[in-house]
Scaffold this motif. Sequence first.
Motif, short mmCIF file in Angstrom:
data_model
loop_
_atom_site.label_atom_id
_atom_site.label_comp_id
_atom_site.label_asym_id
_atom_site.label_seq_id
_atom_site.Cartn_x
_atom_site.Cartn_y
_atom_site.Cartn_z
N VAL B 21 0.84 -1.20 0.00
CA VAL B 21 0.00 0.00 0.00
C VAL B 21 0.88 1.25 0.00
O VAL B 21 0.61 2.22 -0.72
N ALA B 24 2.21 1.89 -3.43
CA ALA B 24 1.15 2.40 -4.32
C ALA B 24 0.87 3.88 -4.01
O ALA B 24 0.68 4.68 -4.93
N LEU B 25 0.85 4.25 -2.72
CA LEU B 25 0.64 5.66 -2.36
C LEU B 25 1.75 6.53 -2.95
O LEU B 25 1.49 7.59 -3.50
N LEU B 28 1.31 7.15 -6.55
CA LEU B 28 0.23 8.11 -6.81
C LEU B 28 0.62 9.53 -6.41
O LEU B 28 -0.19 10.45 -6.54
N GLY B 29 1.83 9.70 -5.88
CA GLY B 29 2.29 11.04 -5.53
C GLY B 29 2.17 11.38 -4.05
O GLY B 29 2.52 12.48 -3.64
N TYR B 30 1.66 10.44 -3.24
CA TYR B 30 1.54 10.69 -1.80
C TYR B 30 2.83 10.28 -1.10
O TYR B 30 2.86 9.33 -0.31
N THR B 31 3.91 11.03 -1.39
CA THR B 31 5.23 10.63 -0.90
C THR B 31 5.39 10.94 0.58
O THR B 31 6.37 10.52 1.20
N GLU B 32 4.43 11.68 1.17
CA GLU B 32 4.53 11.97 2.61
C GLU B 32 4.17 10.76 3.48
O GLU B 32 4.39 10.81 4.70
N ALA B 33 3.63 9.71 2.90
CA ALA B 33 3.31 8.52 3.69
C ALA B 33 4.62 7.82 4.05
O ALA B 33 5.31 7.28 3.18
N VAL B 36 3.22 2.55 6.82
CA VAL B 36 1.82 2.10 6.70
C VAL B 36 1.73 0.70 7.29
O VAL B 36 2.50 -0.18 6.91
#
Lengths: 80, 80
Positions: B21, B24-25, B28-33, B36
Amino acid sequence: MRVTVTINRRPEIADPEGATVMRALHELGYTEAATVRMDRVIHMEVDGDDADEVRSRVEEMCRQLLANPVLEDFEVEVAP
Amino acid sequence: MRVTVTINRRPEIADPEGATVMRALHELGYTEAATVRMDRVIHMEVDGDDADEVRSRVEEMCRQLLANPVLEDFEVEVAP
């Protein structure tokens, strides 16, 4: 920031995984199990300084990837 | 009685679903995650009058079916 995302199947949507687990419990003799629902919790560490901004980004992640908006509701909690 | 079972992967055990996950984040450009972890919550309705007895039966269900004691820790909460 620590973020907890709780993803619950909408109450009106059937939960086949829960139904299977309940059947298995009954077969093992645990007939007192009357309902079983399986939900998901995602614990994340997210970089960012602004809690509102982090929350809105994580809500976007939920809509785009983490949850299925047709079947599931989600709730995002950002720890202070 | 309403029972909530929280099943968490032990901290020292890798979480391949969470890693997937997170990848995948990031795609999608959610590199601040940054981290998880995927956990599970089971909501049950269990027949019974005695909270202690219900808890001990549900702990037995966890050991026998609901959780994998090698990989996971579980916590049983019985609502009053």
